[in-house]
Design a protein around this motif. Structure first.
Motif, mmCIF file in Angstrom:
data_model
loop_
_atom_site.group_PDB
_atom_site.id
_atom_site.type_symbol
_atom_site.label_atom_id
_atom_site.label_comp_id
_atom_site.label_asym_id
_atom_site.label_seq_id
_atom_site.Cartn_x
_atom_site.Cartn_y
_atom_site.Cartn_z
ATOM 1 N N GLN A 5 -12.533 27.842 104.056
ATOM 2 C CA GLN A 5 -13.213 26.844 103.102
ATOM 3 C C GLN A 5 -12.198 25.876 102.276
ATOM 4 O O GLN A 5 -11.250 26.605 101.887
ATOM 5 C CB GLN A 5 -14.142 27.572 101.959
ATOM 6 N N ARG A 6 -12.297 24.813 102.317
ATOM 7 C CA ARG A 6 -11.496 23.814 101.695
ATOM 8 C C ARG A 6 -11.512 23.867 100.322
ATOM 9 O O ARG A 6 -12.800 24.061 99.622
ATOM 10 C CB ARG A 6 -11.819 22.378 102.164
ATOM 11 N N ILE A 7 -10.418 24.167 99.456
ATOM 12 C CA ILE A 7 -10.458 24.075 97.936
ATOM 13 C C ILE A 7 -9.913 22.730 97.569
ATOM 14 O O ILE A 7 -8.802 22.456 97.721
ATOM 15 C CB ILE A 7 -9.595 25.324 97.560
ATOM 16 N N PRO A 8 -10.628 22.032 96.321
ATOM 17 C CA PRO A 8 -10.343 21.183 95.931
ATOM 18 C C PRO A 8 -8.864 21.195 95.479
ATOM 19 O O PRO A 8 -8.677 22.260 94.780
ATOM 20 C CB PRO A 8 -11.404 20.657 94.800
ATOM 21 N N PRO A 13 -4.200 24.953 91.168
ATOM 22 C CA PRO A 13 -3.195 25.503 89.854
ATOM 23 C C PRO A 13 -3.993 26.824 89.327
ATOM 24 O O PRO A 13 -3.039 27.672 88.971
ATOM 25 C CB PRO A 13 -3.131 24.371 88.762
ATOM 26 N N TRP A 14 -5.081 27.095 89.244
ATOM 27 C CA TRP A 14 -5.833 28.021 88.677
ATOM 28 C C TRP A 14 -5.489 29.351 89.709
ATOM 29 O O TRP A 14 -5.330 30.445 89.235
ATOM 30 C CB TRP A 14 -7.174 27.831 88.498
ATOM 31 N N LEU A 34 -11.999 27.833 77.706
ATOM 32 C CA LEU A 34 -11.207 27.751 76.708
ATOM 33 C C LEU A 34 -10.739 26.149 76.606
ATOM 34 O O LEU A 34 -10.200 25.684 75.673
ATOM 35 C CB LEU A 34 -10.205 28.845 76.260
ATOM 36 N N GLY A 35 -10.429 25.528 77.908
ATOM 37 C CA GLY A 35 -9.713 24.437 77.821
ATOM 38 C C GLY A 35 -8.240 24.629 78.305
ATOM 39 O O GLY A 35 -7.340 23.588 77.986
ATOM 40 N N LEU A 36 -7.468 25.792 78.425
ATOM 41 C CA LEU A 36 -6.330 26.065 78.557
ATOM 42 C C LEU A 36 -5.672 25.476 79.923
ATOM 43 O O LEU A 36 -6.592 25.311 80.647
ATOM 44 C CB LEU A 36 -5.964 27.460 78.602
ATOM 45 N N SER A 37 -4.609 24.979 79.826
ATOM 46 C CA SER A 37 -3.736 24.449 81.024
ATOM 47 C C SER A 37 -3.143 25.591 81.947
ATOM 48 O O SER A 37 -2.149 26.164 81.296
ATOM 49 C CB SER A 37 -2.931 23.287 80.703
ATOM 50 N N PRO A 38 -3.518 25.839 83.167
ATOM 51 C CA PRO A 38 -2.717 26.686 83.911
ATOM 52 C C PRO A 38 -1.030 26.393 83.708
ATOM 53 O O PRO A 38 -0.271 27.253 84.048
ATOM 54 C CB PRO A 38 -3.049 26.785 85.241
ATOM 55 N N LYS A 39 -0.702 25.132 83.730
ATOM 56 C CA LYS A 39 0.715 24.936 83.781
ATOM 57 C C LYS A 39 1.229 25.238 82.628
ATOM 58 O O LYS A 39 2.494 25.383 82.477
ATOM 59 C CB LYS A 39 0.833 23.429 83.905
ATOM 60 N N ARG A 40 0.713 25.593 81.523
ATOM 61 C CA ARG A 40 1.135 26.081 80.217
ATOM 62 C C ARG A 40 1.082 27.469 80.164
ATOM 63 O O ARG A 40 1.751 28.112 79.057
ATOM 64 C CB ARG A 40 0.417 25.477 78.910
ATOM 65 N N PHE A 41 0.900 28.319 81.263
ATOM 66 C CA PHE A 41 0.676 29.917 81.029
ATOM 67 C C PHE A 41 2.108 30.571 80.870
ATOM 68 O O PHE A 41 2.150 31.492 80.090
ATOM 69 C CB PHE A 41 -0.117 30.274 82.292
ATOM 70 N N GLY A 42 2.936 29.635 81.258
ATOM 71 C CA GLY A 42 4.461 30.318 81.203
ATOM 72 C C GLY A 42 4.841 30.385 79.855
ATOM 73 O O GLY A 42 5.446 31.021 79.360
ATOM 74 N N VAL A 43 4.360 29.323 78.955
ATOM 75 C CA VAL A 43 4.677 29.330 77.611
ATOM 76 C C VAL A 43 4.065 30.238 76.835
ATOM 77 O O VAL A 43 4.684 30.875 75.933
ATOM 78 C CB VAL A 43 4.422 27.671 76.893
#
Length: 127
Positions: A5-8, A13-14, A34-43
């Motif tokens: 399946q193609r994933i958009p 990032p998720w 919650l509107g969190l960004s996966p790019k900020r998970f490291g922080v």
């Protein structure tokens, strides 16, 4: 063998964050709601430099409980299921738009064919 399946791109990032931080589908869904960004998970999960921080899954659960007043979402779906539903919904919209355009073009051609016959008659020579 089933076709993959193609994933958009907006869901990739998720998936990466789920693998990198070892999160469950429920945690990913809660973070998205919650509107969190996966790019900020490291922080959010930086416990090496800031050991007082709670682990990322616990942080997401606490924030979700604070905002929504419940521990988990009612229905938990994996990001792949959400992506498949998104792709199906877009395909359905595209099909509806195409059928609507076809109906509109048929109506226009029918109307044009009805309007052409009186206009195409030559003017009376006796006038």
């Amino acid at each position: 063998m089933a076709k993959k399946q193609r994933i958009p791109h907006k869901f990739l990032p998720w998936i990466d964050a789920r693998k990198k931080f070892r999160l469950s589908n429920a945690h990913i869904q809660m973070a998205r709601e919650l509107g969190l960004s996966p790019k900020r998970f490291g922080v959010y999960a930086d416990t090496t430099d800031q050991p007082w921080k709670v682990p990322l899954p616990q942080f997401i659960e606490n924030q979700y409980a604070k905002q929504f007043g419940k521990e988990r979402p009612d229905v938990v779906m994996s990001i792949e299921e959400i992506a498949a539903a998104h792709v199906a919904k877009r395909a359905q919209r595209k099909a509806e738009k195409l059928s609507k355009a076809e109906k509109l073009s048929k109506a226009e051609t029918l109307k044009a064919s009805q309007n052409e016959s009186p206009q195409d008659l030559p003017p009376n020579a006796s006038e």
